[in-house]
Design an enzyme around this catalytic site. Sequence first.
Site, mmCIF file in Angstrom:
data_model
loop_
_atom_site.group_PDB
_atom_site.id
_atom_site.type_symbol
_atom_site.label_atom_id
_atom_site.label_comp_id
_atom_site.label_asym_id
_atom_site.label_seq_id
_atom_site.Cartn_x
_atom_site.Cartn_y
_atom_site.Cartn_z
ATOM 1 N N GLY A 135 -3.686 -13.452 -7.701
ATOM 2 C CA GLY A 135 -2.784 -13.274 -8.841
ATOM 3 C C GLY A 135 -1.699 -12.239 -8.618
ATOM 4 O O GLY A 135 -0.543 -12.438 -8.988
ATOM 5 N N CYS B 127 0.177 3.404 11.106
ATOM 6 C CA CYS B 127 0.192 4.844 11.369
ATOM 7 C C CYS B 127 -0.436 5.654 10.233
ATOM 8 O O CYS B 127 -0.997 6.711 10.462
ATOM 9 C CB CYS B 127 1.617 5.312 11.591
ATOM 10 S SG CYS B 127 1.795 6.337 13.048
#
Lengths: 122, 393
Positions: free
Chosen positions: B200, B324
């Site tokens: 959704g 990262c």
Amino acid sequence: MYSDKVIDHFTNPRNVGEIENADGVGEKVSSSCGDRMKVFLKVEDGVIKDIKFQTYGCGAAIASSSMMSELVIGKTLQEALDLTNDQVADALGGLPAPKLHCSNLAADALHEAIKNFQATTA
Amino acid sequence: MKRIYMDNNATTAVRPEVMEAMLPFYKEHFGNPSSVHWAGRETGAALEAAREKVANLINCTPAEIVFTSCGSEGDNLAIKGVADVLRDRGNHIITTAVEHPAVLSTCEYLTKQGFEVTYLPVDGYGMLDVAALEAAITDKTILISVMWANNETGTLFPIEQIGAVARKHKICFHTDAVQAIGRVPVDVQAAQVDLLAISGHKIGAPKGVGALYVRKGVRLTPLIHGGHQERNRRAGTHNLPSIVGLGVACELAASDLKGAAQRLRQMRDRLERGLLAIPESQINGHPTERLPNTLNISFNYIEGEAVLLFLDMQGIAASSGSACMSDSFGQSHVIEAMGVDPMMANSAIRFGLGYDNTEADVDRVLEILPPIVKKLRDMSPFYHERDVTKATA
Ligand SMILES: Cc1ncc(COP(=O)(O)O)c(C=O)c1O
Ligand code: FES
């Protein structure tokens, strides 16, 4: 997630650049992420007169480079050699745990540049 | 400072019409749709109306829709559910190297249960070779799971061709269509798909609701055992307000699929052209077979996280292809599978445009981003050491 100090140093990094005919040049590549820092030194009478850096890395790495440069400018080589990665991170008001390794680049690259200076003048 | 949200592949805001449709189901219409009294009948009707709207968007019958708690649950139910039922027929599953973790981790889990998984490679555009997929089929293959659109690059896989191959070999075919829904036409009949997962929160409905299309006749072992909800395929009292919201979001998507895609594509293309004017930048993803809203772009010599941080400080939300920020310091498995040069890969930035974005937002990113790239390149040792003769090409 970053402290105000980190954001400040990241946004306005001090001492970015390169020194022509530097007295010492050193660099460090992070083993964990491949990021890289290069440090240039101007040394007079055993004191760091000028320091510049270039960094390829994340926000924490750039902020650490900048903070490290401020911490050692005008300091003796011995004082600079005594600087630890933890001190850089502390001066930045701490780093989030997954970004702690980023501050390692700074002191390590600095120490490489000092060693390079000492090796070439010895 | 104006805030600009361009990370709609991560999640979207709930659309106002969706929100409005949901609210009565928290207060006035609170009945359990499984109850037989007036309160339950009311919500039971709303549940079935929502089911019909979801079914309409993907061209299936309402009975083939199973409501779930999210896209990840749909992927888990499809893959584990089929693997369990067909375990006696074979233990081989075919998927790709660039799936979402909801599929990849599920396959890794099944590997520990004795299944064997083939992870098909992709080319430099993130595209799959259907001939290689067909060649990977063995007499032990019980399931093919290939995503419709990639969440990081937007690359669209040739789902209709894969569906035809799966049908020819009589192998069950699941597709993670979480990013495709509402952005490109999705038709389970044309694509000959057997299982298809929807979430959704990528299409303007709330977080924490999804659906799995299960073709009539496909048997699954449920993940959640309990009551008889969802024809015994998924137990648990329905999250009715969110399901109503999902229905409305699907209805809205179906009513303007072409128009919305065209608007998104126009903005995305302008953003893309403008950013590609930065030297040594590149698109990560397929030039044409791509979601209309997605732009994954790299700027050599700098790191993505630093770019995102600067963008964030100027109010612009985008995301990074590199992991990262997380605990795993690798680059994205998607970009890596495409064989992108590691330094390029490290600078990957993803923009995911959405309903709320405007041409003015694109202007602002085009104004702000090039100076950020310049600033970071000026700081980068790699930039100063680059081979200038090559770089000007
Ligand atoms: C391709 C893809 N599959 C699955 C999911 C998981 O969906 P959810 O967040 O609803 O579990 C996502 C969302 O991040 C996605 O992009
Ligand atoms: S992640 Fe590489 S230095 Fe921070």
